[in-house]
Motif scaffolding. Structure first.
Motif, PDB file in Angstrom:
ATOM      1  N   ALA A 176       0.964   3.973   5.660  1.00  0.00           N
ATOM      2  CA  ALA A 176       0.690   5.267   5.046  1.00  0.00           C
ATOM      3  C   ALA A 176       1.580   5.481   3.824  1.00  0.00           C
ATOM      4  O   ALA A 176       2.548   4.747   3.589  1.00  0.00           O
ATOM      5  CB  ALA A 176       0.917   6.386   6.060  1.00  0.00           C
ATOM      6  N   SER A 177       1.241   6.508   3.053  1.00  0.00           N
ATOM      7  CA  SER A 177       2.044   6.925   1.908  1.00  0.00           C
ATOM      8  C   SER A 177       2.480   8.368   2.102  1.00  0.00           C
ATOM      9  O   SER A 177       1.946   9.079   2.969  1.00  0.00           O
ATOM     10  CB  SER A 177       1.249   6.813   0.603  1.00  0.00           C
ATOM     11  OG  SER A 177       0.896   5.477   0.330  1.00  0.00           O
ATOM     12  N   ARG A 178       3.448   8.800   1.300  1.00  0.00           N
ATOM     13  CA  ARG A 178       3.811  10.212   1.361  1.00  0.00           C
ATOM     14  C   ARG A 178       2.626  11.057   0.899  1.00  0.00           C
ATOM     15  O   ARG A 178       1.788  10.612   0.102  1.00  0.00           O
ATOM     16  CB  ARG A 178       5.069  10.510   0.553  1.00  0.00           C
ATOM     17  CG  ARG A 178       4.969  10.254  -0.925  1.00  0.00           C
ATOM     18  CD  ARG A 178       6.253  10.661  -1.660  1.00  0.00           C
ATOM     19  NE  ARG A 178       6.266  12.092  -1.954  1.00  0.00           N
ATOM     20  CZ  ARG A 178       7.234  12.914  -1.619  1.00  0.00           C
ATOM     21  NH1 ARG A 178       8.299  12.480  -0.964  1.00  0.00           N
ATOM     22  NH2 ARG A 178       7.181  14.205  -1.935  1.00  0.00           N
ATOM     23  N   ALA A 212       0.800  -1.229   0.000  1.00  0.00           N
ATOM     24  CA  ALA A 212       0.000   0.000   0.000  1.00  0.00           C
ATOM     25  C   ALA A 212       0.829   1.274   0.000  1.00  0.00           C
ATOM     26  O   ALA A 212       0.456   2.258  -0.637  1.00  0.00           O
ATOM     27  CB  ALA A 212      -0.935   0.006   1.208  1.00  0.00           C
ATOM     28  N   SER A 213       1.940   1.300   0.714  1.00  0.00           N
ATOM     29  CA  SER A 213       2.686   2.545   0.933  1.00  0.00           C
ATOM     30  C   SER A 213       3.442   2.971  -0.319  1.00  0.00           C
ATOM     31  O   SER A 213       4.286   2.231  -0.834  1.00  0.00           O
ATOM     32  CB  SER A 213       3.672   2.373   2.090  1.00  0.00           C
ATOM     33  OG  SER A 213       2.986   2.120   3.300  1.00  0.00           O
ATOM     34  N   VAL A 214       3.155   4.168  -0.790  1.00  0.00           N
ATOM     35  CA  VAL A 214       3.830   4.748  -1.941  1.00  0.00           C
ATOM     36  C   VAL A 214       4.801   5.809  -1.418  1.00  0.00           C
ATOM     37  O   VAL A 214       4.380   6.804  -0.823  1.00  0.00           O
ATOM     38  CB  VAL A 214       2.824   5.382  -2.920  1.00  0.00           C
ATOM     39  CG1 VAL A 214       3.554   6.040  -4.087  1.00  0.00           C
ATOM     40  CG2 VAL A 214       1.828   4.346  -3.410  1.00  0.00           C
ATOM     41  N   PHE A 215       6.081   5.574  -1.627  1.00  0.00           N
ATOM     42  CA  PHE A 215       7.090   6.531  -1.184  1.00  0.00           C
ATOM     43  C   PHE A 215       8.358   6.297  -1.978  1.00  0.00           C
ATOM     44  O   PHE A 215       8.410   5.406  -2.839  1.00  0.00           O
ATOM     45  CB  PHE A 215       7.332   6.443   0.323  1.00  0.00           C
ATOM     46  CG  PHE A 215       7.871   5.128   0.822  1.00  0.00           C
ATOM     47  CD1 PHE A 215       9.166   5.030   1.317  1.00  0.00           C
ATOM     48  CD2 PHE A 215       7.082   3.975   0.836  1.00  0.00           C
ATOM     49  CE1 PHE A 215       9.666   3.828   1.792  1.00  0.00           C
ATOM     50  CE2 PHE A 215       7.561   2.771   1.325  1.00  0.00           C
ATOM     51  CZ  PHE A 215       8.870   2.696   1.796  1.00  0.00           C
ATOM     52  N   ALA A 216       9.402   7.103  -1.708  1.00  0.00           N
ATOM     53  CA  ALA A 216      10.576   7.075  -2.581  1.00  0.00           C
ATOM     54  C   ALA A 216      11.854   7.260  -1.781  1.00  0.00           C
ATOM     55  O   ALA A 216      11.840   7.516  -0.572  1.00  0.00           O
ATOM     56  CB  ALA A 216      10.462   8.165  -3.655  1.00  0.00           C
ATOM     57  N   ALA A 217      12.966   7.173  -2.499  1.00  0.00           N
ATOM     58  CA  ALA A 217      14.282   7.273  -1.868  1.00  0.00           C
ATOM     59  C   ALA A 217      14.465   8.584  -1.123  1.00  0.00           C
ATOM     60  O   ALA A 217      15.109   8.621  -0.066  1.00  0.00           O
ATOM     61  CB  ALA A 217      15.374   7.096  -2.920  1.00  0.00           C
TER      62      ALA A 217
END
Length: 520
Positions: A410-412, A369-374
């Motif tokens: 959660a996501s960003r 589910a969690s959308v995030f990045a470096a």
């Protein structure tokens, strides 16, 4: 960079023994340490955050960044053609994240984002760093500005011992021999490859039937030393062993540690051991190197897992710097490869391991589910370490520490944005490629610099980006295009627009494996 090949008789046993002795006695690390000794002493570590156990020291952090590896290349991410049991065990004991991104589809800007917590375009690094003239032609900096925020520097300021072992590629490569040392970014000790300043390991090559070892990238000796020559198939293990020696010293000094282990062996050219050469095809050589990398990294993982005081207070993160090279790795179900803004170029596997730090119920789970990045790893790891972060305005990343620790899915909050490398309007004979992209929720939009040629995908239903919905959802297309162009125009420009007008290159087949010939 084309390898320059000098060929030598089979002297590798002597060179390997010398290298092993140097690493074992700390000779290479001592050279780097002597540089660090000239810097002011770091202050004592701060107290642990209020929500941590009162008696827990600051956690140790190991970040493994694999070069040019696809989302689907670990066997725990679906690879059935190769086995990566040591990485898989981390995933089985930790968390596997399937919607993690890197912030560029090519190496140097991806590494810049992971180091700074900023979009790499802010520091004028939007493609791989190369020769001075080529960097200028593409509108790039020659190296990462030492004034940029740097995760290791922030951690060092909180009492951490920071070490870098592996590929750097943020300055000091080809003819750029006046770049800052890697220690300028907060590391106390470093050991790199041919794309970095200071002590380094350089590769010897051998294929079945050869009686002479070849050398590639020998001109990197001009970028500082000492330089130790090892079979390319053993270099990841040497980086892992040097990291373990650094960890022992930090532990003896009662310092928490932050360690980069950034292997480059799954970046072409591929040189597995001769016993694992297989049929010699590009794909088989890649898979053999992948398996050998996993085995060599396993020594480091086993040390952490079996050492009292390290197992329950060390966080290990493993990811890739960009999508796979054409004809070698696999992006799994995703479209695209390295150099492209489609999912296959920027989505990366991420594994987080830390038995004493993760939420107990998170062990062995998969976060889909969690959308995030470096860029989000920098503020997240600083929070976990109890270290001060730069001013909020200096970072593009968001603190998602609870996500990394398995406490939430959660996501960003903010969308994720990308700009293509200026020299990659075409890649592997494919193009013209989109210039920009954005992900906001389940929507992914790609377009050109002026907003033309929009492509809109609903990733939840179409992760392979096969059905362009731009015409069916004009309001979403317009909204995301405006946001994407505003982001693009807020950043320093590169020469992508001019280079994108050049005639496309002729389609190329996957590069053949270089094979040094014995000197005659």
């Amino acid at each position: 960079m084309q390898p320059n090949r000098n060929h030598h008789p089979a002297r590798a046993p002597r060179l390997l023994s010398a290298a092993a002795a140097a690493l074992a006695t700390g000779a290479v690390a001592a050279t780097a340490a002597s540089v660090a000794a000239a810097t002011p002493a770091t202050p004592a570590a701060p107290a642990a955050p209020a929500d941590a156990a009162a008696t827990r020291p600051p956690p140790n952090i190991i970040l493994v960044l694999v070069d040019d590896m696809g989302w689907g290349d670990f066997s725990c991410f679906g690879n059935t053609a190769a086995s990566t049991p040591n990485i898989d065990r981390l995933a089985a004991e930790g968390i596997r994240f399937t919607q993690f991104y890197v912030n560029a589809p090519i190496c140097s800007p991806s590494r810049c984002a992971l180091t700074t917590g900023c979009y790499p375009q802010r520091w004028r690094i939007s493609s791989y760093l190369a020769q001075r003239a080529l960097n200028e032609n593409r509108g790039l900096a020659q190296w990462l500005d030492p004034a940029a925020p740097a995760l290791p520097r922030q951690l060092a300021g909180a009492g951490y011992a920071a070490g870098h072992f592996g590929k750097w590629h943020l300055g000091g490569q080809r003819d750029v021999d006046d770049a800052p040392p890697i220690t300028a970014y907060g590391f106390a000790e470093t050991l790199t490859n041919f794309e970095g300043m200071g002590p380094k390991l350089l590769p010897l090559t051998l294929k079945p039937g050869d009686t002479h070892y070849g050398r590639i990238w020998a001109n990197a000796e001009r970028l500082g030393g000492p330089a130790v020559w090892l079979p390319r198939s053993a270099i990841t293990g040497a980086f892992a062993d040097a990291a373990q020696a650094f960890i022992r010293r930090a532990t003896a000094a009662r310092r928490p540690f932050y360690v980069n282990v950034w292997p480059d062996d799954v970046h072409s050219p591929y040189w597995p051991s001769t016993t694992n050469w297989g049929d010699g095809s590009r794909r088989r050589l890649y898979l053999s190197v992948l398996e050998e990398m996993d085995r060599q990294l396993g020594r480091l993982f086993d040390t952490i897992r079996s050492t009292p005081g390290l197992r329950d207070n060390t966080l290990i993160l493993v990811c890739s710097d960009n999508g796979p090279d054409n004809g070698a790795g696999s992006a799994g179900p995703f479209r695209g490869t390295k150099a492209m803004l489609y999912e296959g170029g920027v989505r990366s596997p991420l594994i987080v391991w830390g038995p004493g730090l993760l939420a107990p119920a998170a062990a062995g789970t998969t976060n889909t589910a969690s959308v995030f990045a470096a860029i989000d790893l920098v503020p997240s790891l600083l929070h976990i370490a109890g270290a001060a972060a730069p001013a909020a305005a200096a970072l593009d990343g968001e603190n998602l520490a609870p996500v990394l620790l398995g406490q939430t899915a959660a996501s960003r909050r903010a969308p994720l944005f990308w700009r293509r490398p200026p020299d990659r309007k075409y890649a592997y004979g494919v193009g013209p490629l989109p210039d920009l992209s954005v992900r906001d929720g389940d929507w992914k939009l790609l377009c050109d610099y002026d907003g033309s040629r929009p492509e809109l995908y609903a990733l939840a239903a179409d992760p392979g980006e096969t059905e362009n919905l731009a015409a069916r959802h004009p309001e979403v297309t317009t909204r995301l295009t405006r946001a994407l162009l505003a982001w693009h125009q807020s950043l320093p420009p590169d020469n992508g627009p001019a280079l994108g007008k050049e005639p496309p290159p002729a389609p190329k087949k996957p590069r053949a494996q270089p094979a040094p010939k014995p000197a005659g």
